[in-house]
Motif scaffolding. Sequence first.
Motif, short mmCIF file in Angstrom:
data_model
loop_
_atom_site.label_atom_id
_atom_site.label_comp_id
_atom_site.label_asym_id
_atom_site.label_seq_id
_atom_site.Cartn_x
_atom_site.Cartn_y
_atom_site.Cartn_z
N GLY A 53 8.01 -8.42 4.17
CA GLY A 53 7.12 -7.28 4.01
C GLY A 53 5.95 -7.32 4.98
N LEU A 54 5.44 -8.52 5.25
CA LEU A 54 4.33 -8.67 6.21
C LEU A 54 4.77 -8.25 7.61
CD1 LEU A 54 2.52 -12.00 5.27
CD2 LEU A 54 1.54 -9.69 5.29
N VAL A 55 5.93 -8.75 8.04
CA VAL A 55 6.42 -8.38 9.37
C VAL A 55 6.69 -6.88 9.41
CG1 VAL A 55 8.35 -8.63 11.00
CG2 VAL A 55 7.36 -10.67 9.92
N TYR A 56 7.29 -6.36 8.33
CA TYR A 56 7.60 -4.93 8.29
C TYR A 56 6.32 -4.10 8.32
CZ TYR A 56 9.81 -0.53 7.00
OH TYR A 56 10.24 0.77 7.01
N ARG A 57 5.30 -4.54 7.60
CA ARG A 57 4.04 -3.78 7.58
C ARG A 57 3.47 -3.63 9.01
NH1 ARG A 57 -1.36 -6.20 4.97
NH2 ARG A 57 -1.02 -5.04 3.05
N HIS A 58 3.56 -4.71 9.78
CA HIS A 58 2.95 -4.68 11.12
C HIS A 58 3.89 -4.17 12.21
CE1 HIS A 58 -0.89 -6.48 10.05
NE2 HIS A 58 -0.21 -7.22 9.19
N GLY A 69 0.84 -1.20 0.00
CA GLY A 69 0.00 0.00 0.00
C GLY A 69 0.88 1.25 0.00
N HIS A 70 0.32 2.39 0.40
CA HIS A 70 1.06 3.67 0.41
C HIS A 70 1.65 3.95 -0.98
CE1 HIS A 70 0.94 3.55 4.84
NE2 HIS A 70 1.40 2.31 4.77
N GLY A 71 0.96 3.54 -2.03
CA GLY A 71 1.48 3.76 -3.38
C GLY A 71 2.35 2.64 -3.91
N PHE A 72 2.63 1.62 -3.10
CA PHE A 72 3.41 0.47 -3.57
C PHE A 72 2.44 -0.62 -4.00
CE2 PHE A 72 6.22 2.72 -0.67
CZ PHE A 72 7.41 2.75 -1.35
N ASN A 73 2.18 -0.68 -5.30
CA ASN A 73 1.12 -1.58 -5.77
C ASN A 73 1.58 -2.55 -6.85
OD1 ASN A 73 -0.76 -0.21 -4.06
ND2 ASN A 73 -0.79 1.44 -5.56
N ASN A 74 2.88 -2.83 -6.90
CA ASN A 74 3.37 -3.78 -7.91
C ASN A 74 3.83 -5.09 -7.31
OD1 ASN A 74 3.15 -2.04 -10.16
ND2 ASN A 74 4.97 -0.95 -9.47
N THR A 75 4.14 -5.07 -6.03
CA THR A 75 4.87 -6.19 -5.44
C THR A 75 4.09 -6.84 -4.32
OG1 THR A 75 6.90 -4.98 -5.93
CG2 THR A 75 7.10 -6.85 -4.45
N LYS A 76 3.79 -8.12 -4.48
CA LYS A 76 3.15 -8.87 -3.40
C LYS A 76 4.10 -8.96 -2.21
CE LYS A 76 1.71 -13.13 -4.17
NZ LYS A 76 0.93 -14.34 -4.52
N LEU A 77 3.56 -8.94 -1.01
CA LEU A 77 4.41 -9.03 0.18
C LEU A 77 4.95 -10.44 0.38
CD1 LEU A 77 2.20 -6.95 2.66
CD2 LEU A 77 4.28 -6.21 1.51
N GLN A 83 10.45 5.14 3.17
CA GLN A 83 11.72 5.13 2.44
C GLN A 83 12.45 3.80 2.59
OE1 GLN A 83 12.73 7.08 0.23
NE2 GLN A 83 14.94 6.79 0.03
N ILE A 84 12.36 3.20 3.78
CA ILE A 84 13.01 1.90 3.99
C ILE A 84 12.28 0.80 3.23
CG2 ILE A 84 13.54 0.13 5.74
CD1 ILE A 84 14.14 2.61 7.60
N TYR A 85 10.96 0.90 3.16
CA TYR A 85 10.26 -0.09 2.33
C TYR A 85 10.73 0.05 0.89
CZ TYR A 85 7.18 -3.32 0.19
OH TYR A 85 6.76 -4.41 -0.54
N THR A 93 13.48 1.37 -0.45
CA THR A 93 14.88 1.15 -0.82
C THR A 93 15.46 -0.17 -0.29
OG1 THR A 93 15.60 2.47 1.08
CG2 THR A 93 15.40 3.61 -1.03
N PHE A 94 14.70 -0.90 0.52
CA PHE A 94 15.26 -2.14 1.07
C PHE A 94 14.27 -3.30 1.05
CE2 PHE A 94 16.94 -5.12 4.13
CZ PHE A 94 18.31 -4.99 4.02
N ILE A 95 13.14 -3.14 1.69
CA ILE A 95 12.22 -4.28 1.88
C ILE A 95 11.55 -4.71 0.58
CG2 ILE A 95 10.19 -5.12 3.13
CD1 ILE A 95 12.34 -4.59 5.10
N GLU A 96 11.16 -3.75 -0.26
CA GLU A 96 10.41 -4.13 -1.46
C GLU A 96 11.19 -5.11 -2.34
OE1 GLU A 96 7.55 -2.39 -4.99
OE2 GLU A 96 9.07 -1.03 -4.21
N ALA A 97 12.51 -4.92 -2.46
CA ALA A 97 13.32 -5.83 -3.28
C ALA A 97 13.30 -7.25 -2.70
CB ALA A 97 14.75 -5.32 -3.38
N VAL A 98 13.30 -7.36 -1.37
CA VAL A 98 13.24 -8.68 -0.73
C VAL A 98 11.90 -9.34 -1.05
CG1 VAL A 98 13.27 -9.92 1.48
CG2 VAL A 98 14.84 -7.98 1.11
#
Length: 330
Positions: free
Chosen positions: A91-96, A79-87, A121-123, A125-130
């Motif tokens: 990403g799930l742990v980071y979201r919560h 979310g927050h404009g990130f709509n290309n990448t499934k968690l 910014q951390i999502y 530049t770091f988490i989204e790629a994972v």
Amino acid sequence: GTQRDMVRIGTHSGTFHCDEALGCFMLRRTAMFTGAEVVRSRDPEVLKELDVIIDVGGVYDAATHRYDHHQREFTEMFGHGFNNTKLSSAGLVYRHFGREVIAQILSIPVDHPDMEAIYLQIYKTFIEAVDAVDNGVGQWDSKEAPKYVNNTTLSARVNYLNPRWNTDSSEEVLYAGFVQAMELTGREFTDCVEYVFQSWLPGRSYVKASLDQRFETDPSGSIMKLVHYCPWKEHLYQLEEELKVESPILFVLYEDDREKKWRIQCVSIGAGSFENRRSMPVAWRGVRDQKLAEVAGTPGAVFVHAGGFIGGADTYEGVLDMARKSLTLA
């Protein structure tokens, strides 16, 4: 029943990956799961006893701390404009828990005024790629084979920590490798959090202050004077979008740290582009010193690059004059 004092995190056994190694690292930095033991299993009877489960179990339910993403119906994105990448589980742990983990690493309150900017910014530049690597989401749409192999991504380096196919791959060996994977991903995540807070954020605040003052710099609102030199391009594009800036910035003026002279730089149409929103006049390009001062009619003008994208003058007044003339001259 007997009291269990140890909090336990569950994840799958067998080959481990970047996403659950990082997810476990993050969970262990939260108040709820500080220093929890990690249990690696695929046995539902073992898993159901644990306090939190990630990357296994086929359930995503934050209320019961179940964080898997492999089930067919799972389509969650950040979310927050990130709509290309499934968690992924990271990403799930980071979201919560991301904000809490950031606060813990930086020793700042969770409601720090800049927390949201840091968190996003951390999502980005770091988490989204994972998340993307774990879910097989490419960086671009092309179906072509890549031109070269890259085995140096964080996910690839975690894979290397797994035992080789032709060596001992007992659960003990795998567990020791997984501990190394938590350390590796955790160290790099921590570095990213510290970089964003100590370097990216101060730069962003300088660029925001400079952007807020653009009409004082020039009534056109198209010239920005940096209040303090810092890497500015990424911040400018991001802030223009966030603040819905109507007329884009065409020229940025700043003092060169080393030479104490002033620079004028054109803003390119986007990150990584060599095309400028507006370039400096053709007649100035590749001209220097006294000759440039005469052609531009700017005392103290020092140079304009042959490409027309950067120039310099002895003083702030000089580069401001060059920027103002560049708004109208082709």
